[in-house]
Enzyme design. Sequence first.
Site, PDB file in Angstrom:
ATOM      1  N   PRO A  80       0.751  -1.217  -0.034  1.00 44.86           N
ATOM      2  CA  PRO A  80       0.207  -0.129  -0.208  1.00 44.86           C
ATOM      3  C   PRO A  80       0.961   1.196  -0.036  1.00 44.86           C
ATOM      4  CG  PRO A  80       0.057  -1.019   2.242  1.00 44.86           C
ATOM      5  CD  PRO A  80       0.826  -1.837   1.437  1.00 44.86           C
ATOM      6  N   GLY A  86       7.103   1.383   2.656  1.00 44.82           N
ATOM      7  CA  GLY A  86       8.347   1.711   1.806  1.00 44.82           C
ATOM      8  C   GLY A  86       7.995   1.711   0.393  1.00 44.82           C
ATOM      9  N   SER A  88       7.272   4.099  -1.933  1.00 39.66           N
ATOM     10  CA  SER A  88       8.562   4.924  -2.759  1.00 39.66           C
ATOM     11  C   SER A  88       9.608   4.127  -3.040  1.00 39.66           C
ATOM     12  CB  SER A  88       8.230   6.229  -2.311  1.00 39.66           C
ATOM     13  OG  SER A  88       9.043   6.379  -1.087  1.00 39.66           O
ATOM     14  N   ASP A 131      15.263   3.698   3.748  1.00 44.31           N
ATOM     15  CA  ASP A 131      14.303   2.910   2.995  1.00 44.31           C
ATOM     16  C   ASP A 131      14.724   2.401   1.841  1.00 44.31           C
ATOM     17  OD1 ASP A 131      12.660   3.790   5.155  1.00 44.31           O
ATOM     18  OD2 ASP A 131      11.241   5.076   3.877  1.00 44.31           O
TER      19      ASP A 131
HETATM   20  C1  MEV Z   1      10.585   6.531   6.775  1.00 44.93           C
HETATM   21  O1  MEV Z   1      10.045   5.074   6.154  1.00 44.93           O
HETATM   22  C2  MEV Z   1      11.347   6.630   7.610  1.00 44.93           C
HETATM   23  C3  MEV Z   1      11.653   8.009   8.139  1.00 44.93           C
HETATM   24  O2  MEV Z   1      12.725   7.915   8.978  1.00 44.93           O
HETATM   25  C4  MEV Z   1      12.169   8.886   6.768  1.00 44.93           C
HETATM   26  C5  MEV Z   1      13.679   8.521   6.597  1.00 44.93           C
HETATM   27  O3  MEV Z   1      14.399   8.163   7.288  1.00 44.93           O
HETATM   28  O4  MEV Z   1      14.100   9.084   5.407  1.00 44.93           O
HETATM   29  C6  MEV Z   1      10.552   8.700   8.691  1.00 44.93           C
END
Ligand code: MEV
Length: 291
Positions: A80, A86, A88, A131
């Site tokens: 989703p 993740g 993106s 990510d």
């Molecule tokens: C997003 O999955 C994780 C965050 O820590 C952003 C990042 O690390 O780039 C919120």
Amino acid sequence: MVSTGTGFAKTILFGEHFVVQGTHAIGASLSIPLNVTLTPAEELSINIPTGQIVLDASRKILDAFGLDGNYLIEIDTKIPSGAGMGWSAAYSVALSRAAAAAQGMELTWKRIAEYAYLGEEVFHGNPSGIDNTLSSRRGAILFKKGEDPIPIELGVPLHIVIAHTGKMGITKDLVAGVAQIRAERPDFFLELMKREERLVVEAKKCLETANLERLGELMDTNHGYLKQVGVSTLELEDVVSIAKENGALGAKITGAGGGGCAIALAESKKETETLMQALSSKYLVFEAQIG
Ligand code: MEV
């Protein structure tokens, strides 16, 4: 020439948001793929409804590979979007792999992660890089911005239930909100970062030594820190309470929050069933084994 590429969903076990600010974090890739097929076309388009931002991120990745023509990008996935799993990053990795294949390049996961980071910059503004790293390789890692990830050998597989609140979190805004808290309350924030760093170091040990009970407690504590930086929501709190009432060893937001998903740690595979049942009447649930 038609080319294809794959990236994977991920879950952050400890340290999201604080990792953007410089602490370590722990995450793992999940066995939910996102596949991309790249076909030369008249204009740059995507087979499913997405915003302009996905086209912009795609253009940036394709250009970095020297592919300045137009393409139909076909996406096939059950991940989703806007859920903290993740999407993106998996998309940026899959597109980077497809673009590399189109150019006849064979790249390491590390190079793929670097190309995918370009997409993540468009999606998220200031990504830590965790990510795209998780989506481009398998397994659990200890991650710090700008450093090579350290693989973690789990003492025992983790059984996790992921519950999606059905609300979208906007990572870019949430990350900016946390940065604003740091700017406005530096002492408070630096103290939280210190605590988070200690927590992540201990969590790594618990993962390696299969100390699930303590691991669960650390998840609860980490959730508290995320609440303090304003990324929880009523639904996320609801998921965490349902999970705890139904035997989860620990439960927390995973990813950027503001909607999206929370994860709950089960003692073993058997206990995931109780958690899945309890959460599935209100939320979309996924079962995941890590390690
Ligand atoms: C997003 O999955 C994780 C965050 O820590 C952003 C990042 O690390 O780039 C919120």
